[in-house]
Scaffold this motif. Structure first.
Motif, mmCIF file in Angstrom:
data_model
loop_
_atom_site.group_PDB
_atom_site.id
_atom_site.type_symbol
_atom_site.label_atom_id
_atom_site.label_comp_id
_atom_site.label_asym_id
_atom_site.label_seq_id
_atom_site.Cartn_x
_atom_site.Cartn_y
_atom_site.Cartn_z
ATOM 1 N N PRO A 1 3.502 2.108 -3.495
ATOM 2 C CA PRO A 1 2.883 2.735 -4.669
ATOM 3 C C PRO A 1 2.321 4.124 -4.360
ATOM 4 O O PRO A 1 2.388 5.019 -5.209
ATOM 5 N N SER A 2 1.796 4.311 -3.135
ATOM 6 C CA SER A 2 1.267 5.633 -2.798
ATOM 7 C C SER A 2 2.373 6.669 -2.836
ATOM 8 O O SER A 2 2.185 7.780 -3.348
ATOM 9 N N VAL A 3 3.531 6.321 -2.280
ATOM 10 C CA VAL A 3 4.649 7.264 -2.282
ATOM 11 C C VAL A 3 5.075 7.566 -3.707
ATOM 12 O O VAL A 3 5.335 8.717 -4.069
ATOM 13 N N GLU A 4 5.091 6.522 -4.561
ATOM 14 C CA GLU A 4 5.475 6.740 -5.959
ATOM 15 C C GLU A 4 4.472 7.629 -6.685
ATOM 16 O O GLU A 4 4.845 8.453 -7.512
ATOM 17 N N MET A 5 3.182 7.454 -6.368
ATOM 18 C CA MET A 5 2.155 8.296 -6.982
ATOM 19 C C MET A 5 2.316 9.739 -6.522
ATOM 20 O O MET A 5 2.153 10.674 -7.291
ATOM 21 N N ILE B 1 0.840 -1.201 0.000
ATOM 22 C CA ILE B 1 0.000 0.000 0.000
ATOM 23 C C ILE B 1 0.873 1.249 0.000
ATOM 24 O O ILE B 1 0.660 2.178 -0.777
ATOM 25 N N ILE B 2 1.881 1.260 0.861
ATOM 26 C CA ILE B 2 2.642 2.491 1.073
ATOM 27 C C ILE B 2 3.553 2.817 -0.117
ATOM 28 O O ILE B 2 3.575 3.952 -0.594
#
Lengths: 303, 283
Positions: A118-122, A115-116
């Motif tokens: 991909p969110s950071v990459e987005m 979860i974390i």
């Protein structure tokens, strides 16, 4: 990051010489040189256009007033504000980013990571203009209503820039924590140290240079960032040295974008804007070189 | 016992901090979604803007896509060629490390400086003017280092055995690269290009200085026409349009921009996951 190992197959096979192959290799080499050419052109054009303003010397570099219609081009307030905004944002990003990196590298179960990460990459990719618009509509209003002032201020700039810097701090810090050899960790745990003690006494000291590098790089990103910060810091017509976090300020990037819209090409004002670009370029280049040096030093220590 | 409690507390604290990034992402995207969805309608996507409060963003969407197209036409061939040289040909000498150093340098140049360079070099020195070509090329300068890096990484993950097999059959080096290496590396290269597109489509400062004011209500007819774009349109409406109509249009345009960006990212992510699976299976 700076130097990577080459895969070379000349060692294994020596092909026959052929004109076509030779030409292709040279063409590819010419393409590879394009990056060098572009960087050199950037340096030449930015400095050439900024030169007349840089020649103002102390009136430019140590001038306290930026007032183009009176031919005053002092950059001190702008540069000071730039560093205040950049350093504050970095402080917030470090407070959130380093614990996140420790969590991701040492504790996070697989599903949390999924979860974390991909969110950071987005987060790093969200267009900065959208983030700035969000800041203008939400943060600025919240600050104005709760803390007073115009709302467009250093504090809003810190928060928005922290969001933009955070992903860089997280990903590089996490990499450097993961790069600490497993045996160190196992030795410490084997001696009976708890996981927390191991992190504090063994892992963090070893990952220190990587974490530091992530912060310097984050600083370069924060200072070079344009649109998001422009929309939330107010940009007063005549910038001064800020005295509180609720003051409106101007940074190097926002001054260039706002004033380029009504500048006459060839005027001293235009040269001054390019000189601001040159100053920004030099500051960011120094920070980037510093990152490289820190990483290289860290690499030498561990090997 | 005390130490165990401390461990638990710290772990809880760390996980809470780690979730901040996720929460921020959801708040920003959610806020734009909630406020922008009302502005989106077929007319909004099909019509041209008229002053700040009327019309849609059709020319802005087309303009953004055109700019990214020009940018890719410049950066992709050059980036892949540079990457092939660095990964397959470059000898381990001073020239190669200089090239690498300058690629890193270009990646570190702030976008506003690239915008200024585009303004001085493309718009005035070469006399192209504020136009689609200037904007696209300036964006190309910006994403070139990313395409080089991504392509080089992709080329390097191709197993050495593939090359050796091809070379052993007597195939020349270039044909090996073209038919074997690039064929296995292309999903990775495309992933890199998609991420570069996401970066280029959201970039505002560069486009604002080199491509146009963002409010143009016409479609570009040639490479030398000024061109509208979504990010600059959002910038203009958010900073200069103070009416509710203008703001709702800014939200709508932001939402379209985020959707374009998310579509590119998700596509890149899927491609990368499939690619990783394939490479693992190949070994």
């Amino acid at each position: 990051m700076c130097a990577q190992e080459q895969i070379r197959n000349e060692k294994f096979v020596k092909p026959r010489w052929s004109a076509v192959e030779w030409i292709i290799e040279k063409v590819l080499f010419a393409c590879a040189l394009s990056s060098i050419l572009i960087v050199l052109f950037i340096v030449i054009f930015i400095f050439q256009e900024g030169f007349p303003a840089l020649l103002l010397g102390t009136r430019f570099f140590f001038g306290m007033t930026w007032w183009p219609s009176h031919d005053l081009f002092g950059i001190v307030p702008t540069v000071v504000s730039t560093f205040i905004v950049g350093i504050g944002a970095l402080g917030i990003a470090a407070l959130i980013g380093i614990p996140t990196a420790i969590y991701l590298a040492e504790f996070a179960p697989e599903w949390m990571r999924n979860i974390i990460k991909p969110s950071v990459e987005m987060l790093v990719g969200i267009p900065s203009i959208v983030l700035g618009f969000f800041g203008l509509m939400v943060l600025v209003v919240a600050i104005r209503d709760n803390l007073g002032g115009y709302g467009e201020c250093i504090l809003a700039g810190w928060l928005i820039l922290a969001v933009m810097t955070l992903p860089h701090v997280i990903s590089i810090s996490e990499d450097s924590i993961r790069a600490v050899p497993r045996t160190y960790k196992e030795a410490s745990l084997g001696l009976g140290a708890t996981q927390l003690q191991t992190i504090r006494k063994v892992i963090l000291p070893h990952a220190k240079s990587g974490i530091l590098a992530s912060l310097v790089l984050g600083m370069g990103n924060a200072i070079g960032e344009t649109m998001a910060v422009l929309m939330v810091i107010g940009n007063p017509n005549i910038p001064g040295i800020p005295t509180s976090v609720l003051d409106s300020v101007r940074v190097l990037t926002s001054t260039i974008v706002i004033e380029h819209a009504y500048v006459d090409w060839g005027s001293m004002h235009q040269h001054a804007l390019f000189a601001l670009g040159a100053v920004l370029f030099v500051i960011v280049a120094i920070l980037n070189l510093l990152t490289c040096a820190v990483i290289r030093k860290g690499m030498r220590k561990t090997t | 016992m005390r130490i165990e409690t401390e461990e638990k507390l710290v772990k809880a604290g760390l996980s809470a901090t780690a979730l901040i990034s996720v929460i921020v992402l959801f708040i920003v995207v959610g806020y734009i979604l909630i406020n922008g969805i009302g502005a989106i309608s077929p007319e909004f996507l099909r019509e041209a803007p008229y002053r700040f409060e009327y019309g849609g963003v059709f020319p802005q969407i087309i303009g953004s896509l055109c700019l990214v197209g020009v940018c890719l036409l410049f950066a992709v061939p050059l980036g892949i060629a540079s990457a092939i040289y660095l990964a397959e040909y470059a000898p381990d000498n001073a020239i190669t490390s200089t090239v690498r150093f300058f690629v890193e340098c270009l990646a570190g140049v702030p976008s506003i400086v690239i915008g200024l360079f585009g303004l001085a070099f493309l718009v005035y020195y070469l006399g192209i003017g504020v136009s689609m070509l200037s904007g696209g090329l300036a964006l190309g300068f910006m994403i070139l280092p990313w395409t080089v890096r991504a392509s080089e990484e992709a080329i390097k993950t191709v197993p050495q055995a593939y090359r050796e097999a091809s070379l052993a059959l007597g195939v020349t080096k270039w044909k090996t690269i073209r038919h074997v290496v690039l064929k296995s590396a292309y999903p990775g290269i495309i992933t890199g290009i998609l991420l570069g597109m996401g970066k280029a489509i959201g970039e505002t400062a560069v486009v604002l200085l080199t491509a146009g004011s963002g409010l143009e209500s016409f479609l570009p007819r040639s490479l030398f026409d000024p061109v509208a774009s979504l990010p600059v349109y959002v910038y203009m409406l958010a900073t200069q349009g103070h009416t509710p109509g203008a703001l709702s249009r800014a939200f709508g345009a932001s939402l379209v921009l985020i959707m374009l960006f998310l579509a590119l990212s998700v596509f890149a992510l899927i491609l990368r996951n499939r690619y990783v699976k394939k490479m693992d299976g190949g070994r």
